[in-house]
Design a protein around this motif. Structure first.
Motif, PDB file in Angstrom:
ATOM      1  N   GLY A  72      36.880  44.812  50.027  1.00  0.00           N
ATOM      2  CA  GLY A  72      35.512  44.234  50.030  1.00  0.00           C
ATOM      3  C   GLY A  72      35.652  42.753  49.423  1.00  0.00           C
ATOM      4  O   GLY A  72      36.541  42.245  48.907  1.00  0.00           O
ATOM      5  N   ALA A  73      34.519  42.002  49.495  1.00  0.00           N
ATOM      6  CA  ALA A  73      34.443  40.632  49.307  1.00  0.00           C
ATOM      7  C   ALA A  73      34.859  40.325  47.673  1.00  0.00           C
ATOM      8  O   ALA A  73      35.518  39.533  47.219  1.00  0.00           O
ATOM      9  CB  ALA A  73      33.037  40.162  49.488  1.00  0.00           C
ATOM     10  N   GLY A  74      34.363  41.465  47.024  1.00  0.00           N
ATOM     11  CA  GLY A  74      34.577  41.479  45.267  1.00  0.00           C
ATOM     12  C   GLY A  74      36.189  41.364  45.067  1.00  0.00           C
ATOM     13  O   GLY A  74      36.649  40.645  44.262  1.00  0.00           O
ATOM     14  N   GLU A  75      36.744  42.573  45.896  1.00  0.00           N
ATOM     15  CA  GLU A  75      38.172  42.574  45.575  1.00  0.00           C
ATOM     16  C   GLU A  75      39.089  41.470  45.864  1.00  0.00           C
ATOM     17  O   GLU A  75      39.932  40.927  45.542  1.00  0.00           O
ATOM     18  CB  GLU A  75      38.704  43.746  46.334  1.00  0.00           C
ATOM     19  CG  GLU A  75      37.954  45.191  45.405  1.00  0.00           C
ATOM     20  CD  GLU A  75      38.189  46.474  46.344  1.00  0.00           C
ATOM     21  OE1 GLU A  75      38.350  46.351  47.594  1.00  0.00           O
ATOM     22  OE2 GLU A  75      38.507  47.382  45.664  1.00  0.00           O
ATOM     23  N   ARG A  76      38.577  40.930  47.325  1.00  0.00           N
ATOM     24  CA  ARG A  76      39.205  39.875  47.931  1.00  0.00           C
ATOM     25  C   ARG A  76      39.130  38.432  46.978  1.00  0.00           C
ATOM     26  O   ARG A  76      40.168  37.958  46.815  1.00  0.00           O
ATOM     27  CB  ARG A  76      38.748  39.389  49.241  1.00  0.00           C
ATOM     28  CG  ARG A  76      39.245  40.245  50.133  1.00  0.00           C
ATOM     29  CD  ARG A  76      39.019  39.776  51.488  1.00  0.00           C
ATOM     30  NE  ARG A  76      37.774  39.413  51.974  1.00  0.00           N
ATOM     31  CZ  ARG A  76      36.682  40.233  52.525  1.00  0.00           C
ATOM     32  NH1 ARG A  76      36.864  41.526  52.691  1.00  0.00           N
ATOM     33  NH2 ARG A  76      35.329  39.867  52.673  1.00  0.00           N
ATOM     34  N   ALA A  77      38.141  38.292  45.998  1.00  0.00           N
ATOM     35  CA  ALA A  77      37.989  37.417  45.257  1.00  0.00           C
ATOM     36  C   ALA A  77      38.832  37.327  43.976  1.00  0.00           C
ATOM     37  O   ALA A  77      39.180  36.111  43.540  1.00  0.00           O
ATOM     38  CB  ALA A  77      36.407  37.315  44.751  1.00  0.00           C
ATOM     39  N   ARG A  78      39.354  38.432  43.497  1.00  0.00           N
ATOM     40  CA  ARG A  78      40.253  38.675  42.564  1.00  0.00           C
ATOM     41  C   ARG A  78      41.883  38.933  43.028  1.00  0.00           C
ATOM     42  O   ARG A  78      42.690  38.907  42.161  1.00  0.00           O
ATOM     43  CB  ARG A  78      40.004  39.943  41.778  1.00  0.00           C
ATOM     44  CG  ARG A  78      38.684  39.892  40.882  1.00  0.00           C
ATOM     45  CD  ARG A  78      38.357  41.110  39.912  1.00  0.00           C
ATOM     46  NE  ARG A  78      38.735  42.348  40.524  1.00  0.00           N
ATOM     47  CZ  ARG A  78      38.106  42.804  41.108  1.00  0.00           C
ATOM     48  NH1 ARG A  78      36.902  42.660  41.505  1.00  0.00           N
ATOM     49  NH2 ARG A  78      38.425  44.259  41.768  1.00  0.00           N
ATOM     50  N   MET A  79      42.148  38.533  44.334  1.00  0.00           N
ATOM     51  CA  MET A  79      43.570  38.784  44.707  1.00  0.00           C
ATOM     52  C   MET A  79      43.647  37.339  45.321  1.00  0.00           C
ATOM     53  O   MET A  79      43.104  36.800  46.143  1.00  0.00           O
ATOM     54  CB  MET A  79      43.580  39.856  45.807  1.00  0.00           C
ATOM     55  CG  MET A  79      44.951  39.993  46.309  1.00  0.00           C
ATOM     56  SD  MET A  79      45.094  41.095  47.651  1.00  0.00           S
ATOM     57  CE  MET A  79      44.083  40.446  48.991  1.00  0.00           C
ATOM     58  N   THR A  80      44.848  36.798  44.966  1.00  0.00           N
ATOM     59  CA  THR A  80      45.433  35.942  45.713  1.00  0.00           C
ATOM     60  C   THR A  80      46.982  36.016  46.406  1.00  0.00           C
ATOM     61  O   THR A  80      47.770  37.018  45.802  1.00  0.00           O
ATOM     62  CB  THR A  80      46.032  34.737  44.623  1.00  0.00           C
ATOM     63  OG1 THR A  80      44.911  34.286  43.696  1.00  0.00           O
ATOM     64  CG2 THR A  80      46.927  33.434  45.109  1.00  0.00           C
TER      65      THR A  80
ATOM     66  N   LEU B 145      44.870  48.383  41.586  1.00  0.00           N
ATOM     67  CA  LEU B 145      44.640  47.503  40.470  1.00  0.00           C
ATOM     68  C   LEU B 145      43.376  46.758  40.456  1.00  0.00           C
ATOM     69  O   LEU B 145      42.687  46.599  39.625  1.00  0.00           O
ATOM     70  CB  LEU B 145      45.919  46.455  40.345  1.00  0.00           C
ATOM     71  CG  LEU B 145      47.121  46.878  40.027  1.00  0.00           C
ATOM     72  CD1 LEU B 145      48.377  46.187  40.492  1.00  0.00           C
ATOM     73  CD2 LEU B 145      47.421  46.907  38.558  1.00  0.00           C
ATOM     74  N   LEU B 146      43.249  46.347  41.822  1.00  0.00           N
ATOM     75  CA  LEU B 146      41.913  45.637  42.153  1.00  0.00           C
ATOM     76  C   LEU B 146      40.639  46.485  41.603  1.00  0.00           C
ATOM     77  O   LEU B 146      39.393  46.160  41.341  1.00  0.00           O
ATOM     78  CB  LEU B 146      41.753  45.247  43.836  1.00  0.00           C
ATOM     79  CG  LEU B 146      42.723  44.263  43.941  1.00  0.00           C
ATOM     80  CD1 LEU B 146      42.644  43.936  45.482  1.00  0.00           C
ATOM     81  CD2 LEU B 146      42.264  42.820  43.519  1.00  0.00           C
ATOM     82  N   GLU B 147      40.701  47.872  42.148  1.00  0.00           N
ATOM     83  CA  GLU B 147      39.598  48.880  41.653  1.00  0.00           C
ATOM     84  C   GLU B 147      39.636  48.780  40.487  1.00  0.00           C
ATOM     85  O   GLU B 147      38.310  48.930  39.843  1.00  0.00           O
ATOM     86  CB  GLU B 147      40.027  50.147  42.462  1.00  0.00           C
ATOM     87  CG  GLU B 147      40.001  50.336  43.606  1.00  0.00           C
ATOM     88  CD  GLU B 147      40.421  51.688  44.379  1.00  0.00           C
ATOM     89  OE1 GLU B 147      40.779  52.551  43.512  1.00  0.00           O
ATOM     90  OE2 GLU B 147      40.592  51.820  45.745  1.00  0.00           O
ATOM     91  N   ALA B 148      40.604  48.588  39.570  1.00  0.00           N
ATOM     92  CA  ALA B 148      40.587  48.566  38.245  1.00  0.00           C
ATOM     93  C   ALA B 148      39.874  47.323  37.640  1.00  0.00           C
ATOM     94  O   ALA B 148      39.899  47.302  36.196  1.00  0.00           O
ATOM     95  CB  ALA B 148      41.737  48.842  37.489  1.00  0.00           C
ATOM     96  N   GLY B 149      39.499  46.328  38.364  1.00  0.00           N
ATOM     97  CA  GLY B 149      38.903  45.187  37.970  1.00  0.00           C
ATOM     98  C   GLY B 149      39.953  44.078  37.596  1.00  0.00           C
ATOM     99  O   GLY B 149      39.764  43.038  37.111  1.00  0.00           O
ATOM    100  N   VAL B 150      41.216  44.313  38.023  1.00  0.00           N
ATOM    101  CA  VAL B 150      42.325  43.456  37.780  1.00  0.00           C
ATOM    102  C   VAL B 150      42.534  42.247  38.667  1.00  0.00           C
ATOM    103  O   VAL B 150      42.523  42.579  39.731  1.00  0.00           O
ATOM    104  CB  VAL B 150      43.916  44.103  37.549  1.00  0.00           C
ATOM    105  CG1 VAL B 150      45.034  43.356  37.331  1.00  0.00           C
ATOM    106  CG2 VAL B 150      43.781  45.388  36.532  1.00  0.00           C
ATOM    107  N   LYS B 151      42.819  40.861  38.021  1.00  0.00           N
ATOM    108  CA  LYS B 151      43.342  39.944  39.097  1.00  0.00           C
ATOM    109  C   LYS B 151      44.616  40.002  39.285  1.00  0.00           C
ATOM    110  O   LYS B 151      45.681  40.272  38.814  1.00  0.00           O
ATOM    111  CB  LYS B 151      42.889  38.727  38.381  1.00  0.00           C
ATOM    112  CG  LYS B 151      41.509  38.361  38.107  1.00  0.00           C
ATOM    113  CD  LYS B 151      41.238  36.897  37.477  1.00  0.00           C
ATOM    114  CE  LYS B 151      41.424  37.233  36.001  1.00  0.00           C
ATOM    115  NZ  LYS B 151      41.264  36.139  34.970  1.00  0.00           N
ATOM    116  N   VAL B 152      44.787  40.081  40.766  1.00  0.00           N
ATOM    117  CA  VAL B 152      46.082  40.395  41.418  1.00  0.00           C
ATOM    118  C   VAL B 152      46.635  39.298  41.980  1.00  0.00           C
ATOM    119  O   VAL B 152      45.980  38.751  42.975  1.00  0.00           O
ATOM    120  CB  VAL B 152      46.047  41.570  42.193  1.00  0.00           C
ATOM    121  CG1 VAL B 152      47.492  42.031  42.717  1.00  0.00           C
ATOM    122  CG2 VAL B 152      45.507  42.689  41.451  1.00  0.00           C
TER     123      VAL B 152
END
Length: 177
Positions: free
Chosen positions: A96-104, A71-78
């Motif tokens: 990575g930092a970008g994926e961590r930024a989109r995950m809660t 989901l994160l690789e697809a650019g989705v906020k999770v």
């Protein structure tokens, strides 16, 4: 045809059976073969549909985090949830930092989560609802309905390590008569 109708038809058409899922189970942090390191057709369809959402999706019971990563690789906020905070920590360290930024991270029991009404584009709950009591399933479905925004989707699977074994037994039994 609406998106809902199209995706439901697509999910049914792409079902390849529980044996594929069972063959891809991997050891989890408890050293039990329950996690999966591949996308079944339902989760793959969910990831594709989730790309369209501006709202985050909840991945409840992330296990080893394989689907969360997709989901994160697809650019989705999770919103990533699991009973074991250790699983979420392992998942977070692997990103990575970008994926961590989109995950809660939402550690704890999914039945106890407090998520604002209409705040999710979708909910993914795989391989754990089958262990709930009936009243818990009812309460959870009410939560899913409340949390999901209009037009959102919910994907639930309930595979077990024994999936598809009763089908073979039933076929064998029928051939005896």
């Amino acid at each position: 045809m609406s998106t809902f109708s199209t995706s439901c038809t697509s999910l049914v058409a792409h079902h390849v059976g529980d044996v594929q899922v069972r063959e891809n189970f991997v050891n989890d942090l408890n050293q039990s073969r329950w996690d999966n390191d591949s996308l079944d057709p339902y989760c793959a369809e969910f990831v594709e549909l989730a790309r369209q959402f501006t709202l985050p999706v909840a991945d409840l019971g992330v296990g080893n985090g394989f689907t969360t990563k997709k989901l994160l690789e697809a650019g989705v906020k999770v919103l990533a949830n699991d009973l074991k905070v250790e699983r979420l920590q392992v998942l977070e360290r692997s990103l990575g930092a970008g994926e961590r930024a989109r995950m809660t991270l939402l550690p704890g029991d999914a039945l106890q989560l407090v998520i604002p009404s209409g705040s999710l584009g979708g909910i993914l709950a795989t391989r754990w609802i089958n262990v709930l009591r009936p009243y818990e399933v009812r309460l959870l479905m009410n939560d899913f309905y409340r949390w999901t925004a209009p037009g959102g989707i919910v994907c639930i699977t309930a595979h077990t390590p024994y999936s598809n074994t009763t089908k073979d037994l039933f076929s064998c039994h029928r051939s005896l008569y």
